[in-house]
Scaffold this motif. Structure first.
Motif, PDB file in Angstrom:
ATOM      1  N   LEU B  99       0.657  -1.219   0.075  1.00 48.93           N
ATOM      2  CA  LEU B  99       0.064  -0.058  -0.130  1.00 48.93           C
ATOM      3  C   LEU B  99       0.839   1.313   0.101  1.00 48.93           C
ATOM      4  O   LEU B  99       0.605   2.200  -0.654  1.00 48.93           O
ATOM      5  N   GLN B 100       1.998   1.160   0.830  1.00 52.23           N
ATOM      6  CA  GLN B 100       2.805   2.350   0.900  1.00 52.23           C
ATOM      7  C   GLN B 100       3.361   2.702  -0.373  1.00 52.23           C
ATOM      8  O   GLN B 100       3.786   3.728  -0.936  1.00 52.23           O
ATOM      9  N   GLN B 101       3.745   1.246  -1.086  1.00 51.36           N
ATOM     10  CA  GLN B 101       4.518   1.666  -2.358  1.00 51.36           C
ATOM     11  C   GLN B 101       3.617   2.047  -3.564  1.00 51.36           C
ATOM     12  O   GLN B 101       3.994   3.001  -4.311  1.00 51.36           O
ATOM     13  N   ILE B 102       2.276   1.765  -3.551  1.00 51.78           N
ATOM     14  CA  ILE B 102       1.275   2.206  -4.530  1.00 51.78           C
ATOM     15  C   ILE B 102       1.321   3.665  -4.271  1.00 51.78           C
ATOM     16  O   ILE B 102       0.959   4.692  -5.066  1.00 51.78           O
ATOM     17  N   ARG B 103       0.997   4.216  -2.986  1.00 54.02           N
ATOM     18  CA  ARG B 103       1.119   5.538  -2.580  1.00 54.02           C
ATOM     19  C   ARG B 103       2.429   6.195  -3.037  1.00 54.02           C
ATOM     20  O   ARG B 103       2.220   7.664  -3.535  1.00 54.02           O
ATOM     21  N   THR B 104       3.337   5.626  -3.195  1.00 53.90           N
ATOM     22  CA  THR B 104       4.572   6.422  -3.475  1.00 53.90           C
ATOM     23  C   THR B 104       4.455   6.551  -5.056  1.00 53.90           C
ATOM     24  O   THR B 104       4.897   7.710  -5.553  1.00 53.90           O
ATOM     25  N   PHE B 105       4.122   5.578  -5.793  1.00 57.47           N
ATOM     26  CA  PHE B 105       3.785   5.663  -7.142  1.00 57.47           C
ATOM     27  C   PHE B 105       2.936   7.009  -7.300  1.00 57.47           C
ATOM     28  O   PHE B 105       3.073   8.053  -8.331  1.00 57.47           O
ATOM     29  N   ILE B 106       1.819   7.162  -6.569  1.00 54.38           N
ATOM     30  CA  ILE B 106       1.046   8.326  -6.795  1.00 54.38           C
ATOM     31  C   ILE B 106       1.665   9.610  -6.345  1.00 54.38           C
ATOM     32  O   ILE B 106       1.320  10.574  -7.056  1.00 54.38           O
ATOM     33  N   THR B 107       2.453   9.561  -5.276  1.00 56.42           N
ATOM     34  CA  THR B 107       3.310  10.804  -5.169  1.00 56.42           C
ATOM     35  C   THR B 107       4.127  11.040  -6.274  1.00 56.42           C
ATOM     36  O   THR B 107       4.383  12.094  -6.422  1.00 56.42           O
ATOM     37  N   ARG B 108       4.719  10.161  -7.042  1.00 56.37           N
ATOM     38  CA  ARG B 108       5.594  10.346  -8.239  1.00 56.37           C
ATOM     39  C   ARG B 108       4.906  10.853  -9.329  1.00 56.37           C
ATOM     40  O   ARG B 108       5.458  11.051 -10.418  1.00 56.37           O
ATOM     41  N   LYS B 109       3.749  10.889  -9.222  1.00 56.26           N
ATOM     42  CA  LYS B 109       2.590  11.157 -10.272  1.00 56.26           C
ATOM     43  C   LYS B 109       2.885  10.439 -11.650  1.00 56.26           C
ATOM     44  O   LYS B 109       3.090  10.861 -12.706  1.00 56.26           O
ATOM     45  N   VAL B 110       2.820   8.912 -11.516  1.00 55.94           N
ATOM     46  CA  VAL B 110       2.893   8.099 -12.456  1.00 55.94           C
ATOM     47  C   VAL B 110       1.745   8.310 -13.394  1.00 55.94           C
ATOM     48  O   VAL B 110       0.706   8.805 -12.928  1.00 55.94           O
ATOM     49  N   ASP B 111       1.754   7.719 -14.518  1.00 57.22           N
ATOM     50  CA  ASP B 111       0.597   7.832 -15.361  1.00 57.22           C
ATOM     51  C   ASP B 111      -0.244   6.491 -15.304  1.00 57.22           C
ATOM     52  O   ASP B 111      -1.401   6.727 -15.643  1.00 57.22           O
TER      53      ASP B 111
END
Lengths: 331, 354
Positions: B99-111
């Motif tokens: 969950l943390q890692q997916i949120r990290t993707f969101i923070t990085r604004k992946v497409d």
């Protein structure tokens, strides 16, 4: 002694004060954030703070409980299995799909109480076997871990339990609520240890249980209640874990034990008892969460992250060792 | 009211606090650094503006088996082939970390995000978070539990159908032997929809063929080699005449083969005492066992098809196209008779080739 001598010899004054500070891991965390910010995209951002907090809070709560146990010279290997069992039993009470109290207005408070009761109850079992039956803590809590882990899987047949009420999920997903809960119990534990006579008893038991007994400290009672508290913290942590993932999971936190022990030890708590602080554990948990999070943001591969994380933790441990040796030498 | 946090006010808070101690100031300072990003720099987006390159986050629950490694590499390779940047992370079997890692993707604004969930339930908060951020989510090889208001696309093997076809082939082999066989099935973690599909496919195939195959032992492995091995050993002790074994994943073969060897029941196809063996996945171990003549059949998940479909689904979602919530990989059964023709499509054979 060699490391301590060398560090003591060539460090500038300000750095030496930092190394000798009780808050060394906090300074390291600050330095780490400053050092990584240019490299880890989004590391210094609101959404990332939320991500780190959501991950950190349940780990912090269980780590505080373990800190108490380590200070009295014990160990509690069962905390993660207690979290797993509390998670599934609480979820079984509350689940809107096939929960025992599905649809009942009291499902959430009862579920929360069940989770806390599971933690406190199993903590009492640990406390009884260690303090009264005099079984070594390692064996006592290992057997609790094995039994409880198996029971959690048996009672659910390995199935995850979803459909948890929104009122419960909010406890883990609304960061205000989760933070208040975690900070409150952490602050209580910190105040208890550092400002009360009972807190001093914990250190006395950890430094030398026999001497403490002779001095009038009720070693048995202190030991018993420490394990009860550790179980209670695990129960509270289970609430945060379960609400955060919206799922009762018999494998919840299964792989977190080493992270928890690592965070507590990095925070300055001795595995041999008699030394440690709740605040140090807070810094240890924060430091590990920052390392984990930033390495993901940098975009390193899984294998590299594991190696770098190990190296960073080793570096922190070496610094702490150096600090301890300098302090011992300078009195 | 999810994940509410007053981040933007962090620095103002710091200014107003009286400095009771250096420690408190340090704690608040750290909070400002981390939480107070709202007053400072904004997280960067993908590097190029204008006709910017896409960035896709790829997260796997684990890389503990060859199948996941092959899938991970296939997706990365497919993305790179299409000129898409990749950021990746591995949850190491931990739902909270995932969950943390997916949120990290969101923070990085992946497409877009392609991920293998730890299980069908604990991935829901991660998918919700991506939904709220407007980032399309594709689940590779493991679907999420149906949850109202949660949107994702899953690319999964048709576990039940492919298992049914594999076990039907094994039943046919059993029939041709001219005698009745006692059977064991090794099932996976029944919290995993894939494991349930494979278990159900097995029973679909043996149902109605009881005169040829009688199931006498079901071993729960929970996707754990040690549990599989002890379960198979116990099953063979309780039923020494077992002569038909299906495992829900090829990665459990080393445990099963060890148990068969210790019971002196590991013999090549067509030799006396051979136990009819079948599996699912198509990994390198299964390929080697097929080549050496010990394995009768395995259901092969087409990793490359699934990887290609996963990437295509993300791109279609980004383009606003309709994408079905479930895309099935039909897979194929490989056995001694068609090994030569199909081995180039078997990912385990390619892994062995490397």
């Amino acid at each position: 002694m060699a490391i301590g001598m060398r560090v003591d010899g060539w460090l500038p004054g300000w750095l030496k004060r930092g190394v000798l500070s009780d808050h060394l891991i906090l300074w390291l965390s600050v330095a780490y954030v400053l050092g990584m910010a240019p490299w880890a995209t989004g590391f210094v951002s609101v959404s990332n703070a939320q991500t780190i907090l959501a991950y950190l809070l349940p780990v912090l709560v269980v780590s505080v409980g373990l800190t108490l146990v380590l200070i009295i010279g014990g160990i509690d290997l069962s905390v993660t299995s207690i979290i797993a069992l509390a998670s599934v039993l609480g979820a079984k009470v509350m689940s809107g799909e096939d929960g025992w109290m599905a649809g009942n207005a009291l499902a959430v408070p009862v579920g929360v109480l069940v989770m806390l009761a599971v933690g406190l109850g199993l903590g009492a079992v640990n406390g009884f076997t260690v303090a009264v039956c005099r079984i070594p803590a390692f064996i006592a809590t290992l057997t609790t871990m094995m039994f409880v882990s198996g029971f959690a899987i048996w009672v659910t047949l390995s199935r995850k339990i979803g459909g948890l009420p929104a009122g419960f999920v909010m406890l883990g997903q609304n960061l205000w609520v989760a933070t208040v809960m975690a900070v409150a119990v952490t602050w209580l534990a910190h105040g208890f240890l550092s400002r009360t006579l009972y807190g001093r008893w914990f250190y006395a038991v950890g430094q030398n249980a026999r001497a403490a007994l002779v001095s009038g400290v009720p070693v048995g009672r202190v030991t018993f209640w420490t394990y009860v508290a550790s179980g209670g913290f695990a129960g509270l942590s289970a609430i945060l874990f379960t609400a955060g993932l919206e799922t009762g999971n018999p494998e919840m936190a299964r792989d977190n034990l080493l992270d928890v022990v690592g965070a507590v030890v990095i925070g300055g708590t001795s595995l041999y008892g008699g030394r440690g602080r709740v605040l140090g554990t807070v810094f240890g948990v924060l430091f590990l969460a920052l390392v984990d999070n930033s390495l993901n943001l940098v975009g390193l591969t899984f294998y590299t992250i594991t190696m770098v994380k190990g190296g960073v933790i080793l570096g922190a441990a070496l610094l702490d060792t150096a600090r301890t040796r300098i302090l011992a030498r300078t009195g | 009211m999810r994940n509410t946090w007053p981040g933007a006010g962090g620095s103002c808070l710091a200014e107003s606090i009286t400095r009771r101690s250096r420690l408190l100031a340090a704690v608040v300072g750290l909070g400002v650094l981390v939480v107070g990003g709202g007053c400072g720099r904004a997280p960067e987006s993908t590097p190029e503006g204008g006709g910017k390159r896409l960035t896709i986050g790829v997260n796997f629950e684990t890389l503990q088996t060859e199948y996941w490694v092959a899938g991970f590499e296939a997706i990365r390779s497919e993305l790179k082939k299409r000129g898409i940047d990749v950021v990746d992370s591995i949850a190491d079997g931990d739902s909270s970390r995932q969950l943390q890692q997916i949120r990290t993707f969101i923070t990085r604004k992946v497409d877009g995000i392609i991920f293998v969930p730890k299980d069908a339930r604990t991935c829901i908060p991660a998918i919700k978070a991506a939904n709220e951020a407007g980032i399309p989510v594709v689940l590779f090889n493991r679907p999420a539990a149906e949850t109202e208001g949660v949107r994702s696309v899953a690319i999964v093997a048709d576990n039940r159908k492919l298992t049914r076809e594999t076990v039907s082939f094994m039943v046919e082999q059993a029939r041709q032997s001219g005698r009745k066989h006692k059977a064991m099935v090794v099932v996976g973690d029944l919290g995993d929809a894939n494991a349930i599909g494979r278990r159900d496919g097995f029973y679909d195939a043996v149902k109605g063929n009881e005169e040829v195959v009688e199931v006498v032992s079901e071993v729960p492995s929970e996707w754990n080699q040690e549990k599989a091995r002890s379960g198979v050993v116990n099953g063979l002790q309780a039923h020494p005449d077992i002569s038909f074994i299906f495992t829900s994943s090829d990665f459990l073969f080393p445990a099963i083969v060890a148990a068969l060897k210790s019971a002196n029941k590991y013999h090549k196809v067509g030799t006396p005492g051979h136990v009819i063996l079948g599996g699912f996945d198509g990994d390198a171990t299964a390929y080697q066992m097929l080549e050496e003549g010990y394995l009768d059949a395995t259901g092969v998940q087409d990793v490359y098809f699934e990887a290609e479909q996963s990437v295509q689904a993300v791109l279609d979602l980004l383009a606003g196209k309709e994408v079905p919530a479930l895309i099935l990989d039909p897979g194929f059964v490989i056995h001694q008779g068609n090994l030569h023709d199909l081995k180039d499509r078997m990912w385990g054979a390619r892994v062995m080739g490397r």
